[in-house]
Design a protein around this motif. Structure first.
Motif, short mmCIF file in Angstrom:
data_model
loop_
_atom_site.label_atom_id
_atom_site.label_comp_id
_atom_site.label_asym_id
_atom_site.label_seq_id
_atom_site.Cartn_x
_atom_site.Cartn_y
_atom_site.Cartn_z
N LEU A 20 3.95 30.97 4.00
CA LEU A 20 4.74 30.04 4.80
C LEU A 20 5.83 30.76 5.59
O LEU A 20 6.04 30.47 6.77
N LEU A 40 0.49 23.44 4.84
CA LEU A 40 0.98 22.47 3.85
C LEU A 40 -0.10 21.44 3.51
O LEU A 40 -0.22 21.02 2.35
N LEU A 116 9.86 23.74 0.15
CA LEU A 116 8.58 23.10 0.47
C LEU A 116 7.48 23.57 -0.47
O LEU A 116 6.68 22.76 -0.96
#
Length: 372
Positions: A20, A40, A116
């Motif tokens: 990421l 994601l 996240l």
């Protein structure tokens, strides 16, 4: 309800974090944000259903409405985060992702890509997530200008919001200052600085008076800050400046203080004959007041005790987040549920990988409690 067993960090967490962070996502940059959203989505699988890509003024946001309509609103939870960072394109080449021992570094690693990654690890452990929605915005670092309405919509449909912003020294964030941003413009009259300066109205001198007055609107006892930040005036060295401006950052723990400062800013009057003032701006985010967090904090402490995790502590911080927006709607909000670390918005930002395992279990436990 207990948390189910499954893969736990740092085994899977660290490589995912590297993936990421390896996608550059400056605020509002659609290509990078969409690449991050693709990643994601693969991590989410079908756990939250099919997400929506919602584009507002060219900025994409990723939203899993998720929660089963049959689930009462009081039990629904919104996981809230952002994929954008403050780092411009090209930063990754100079400062790539690195993980050594219990420390990971790289642009956006702390604020807030680690949060996240953590969210999806928690979802995989929480068991039933039919009551969970998730929103990942693409312009939080710019004040959520294009995502605010979506944040408000998503939060209004839920009974609680869990914000995956980074921890502060391991503590959850139960209060944040509200943020307001203003621009004061000054109009004067240009003239030759050598031949007839007396015929001009010097916007820079007027601005200097106003900046000193503005800085006095702060209230140290209440924790209210009023900070002139960026300013400019004039065109050439031999011309009396006709235009000038200053940007003003205002932060306060209380809504009333934000209102007071705005009233006083708008009441300012020019001192020099012929000068004119013009104000732009407003409150960007109201305060996240502690009263909106205490019940969720109590739940977090109970989860930590039940699971044998590090005891949960709390703190108040000056920076704003989308948690300010959701709390201002009256939705219970708990912030700072991401991993520990430091250096937000600095080149040395880092994440403490040793903090991840407990924090994943805590978030998963909170989700499981809301499902019960």
């Amino acid at each position: 309800m207990s948390v189910s067993s499954g893969p736990t960090p740092p085994e899977r967490f660290t490589p995912r974090l590297g993936q990421l962070v390896g996608i550059e996502t400056p605020s509002g940059w659609d290509r990078g944000l969409n690449d991050a959203y693709d990643l994601l989505e693969t991590w989410a699988g079908g756990a939250l259903g099919r997400p929506e890509r919602i584009v507002s003024d060219g900025v994409p946001h990723l939203y899993w409405r998720g929660a089963d309509p049959a689930v009462p609103k009081s039990r629904r939870v919104l996981l809230l985060g952002h994929a954008d960072t403050v780092w411009p394109l090209g930063t990754l080449a100079e400062n790539p992702f690195k993980a050594s021992g219990t420390r990971a570094t790289g642009p956006g690693v702390f604020d807030m890509k680690a949060g996240l990654v953590l969210a999806f690890e928690a979802l995989s452990l929480a068991g039933d997530v039919s009551h969970v929605s998730m929103l990942v915005s693409g312009d939080e670092e710019r004040g959520s200008i294009t995502s605010r309405a979506l944040v408000e919509e998503a939060a209004a449909a839920c009974g609680a919001v869990l914000v995956l912003e980074p921890s502060e020294g391991g503590a959850l964030k139960t209060a944040r200052k509200g943020v307001a941003q203003y621009r004061l413009g000054v109009s004067g009259r240009a003239a030759h600085a050598g031949l007839e300066p007396h015929k001009g109205v010097n916007a820079l001198i007027e601005l200097a008076h106003q900046v000193l007055t503005i800085s006095e609107l702060a209230d140290r006892e209440r924790g209210t800050t009023v900070t002139p930040t960026v300013g400019s005036a004039g065109t050439t060295t031999n011309t009396v400046p006709e235009q000038a401006f200053v940007e003003v950052d205002v932060r306060a723990w209380e809504h009333g203080e934000l209102d007071r400062v705005e009233r006083e800013l708008r009441a300012l009057r020019a001192r020099a004959p012929g000068a004119e003032l013009a104000f732009l701006g407003s409150v960007n985010r109201g305060p996240l007041e502690r009263g909106m967090s205490v019940d969720l904090l109590r739940s977090a402490r109970a989860v930590a005790e039940r699971l044998g995790l590090t005891p949960v502590t709390e703190t108040s911080v000056g920076g704003g987040s989308d948690g300010n927006i959701t709390a201002s709607l009256g939705v219970p909000t708990l912030d700072g549920l991401g991993p520990d670390g430091g250096g937000a918005h600095a080149r040395h930002e880092w994440v403490d990988l040793a903090s991840v395992r407990d924090r994943v279990s805590l978030v998963a436990g909170l989700l499981a409690d809301r499902a019960a």
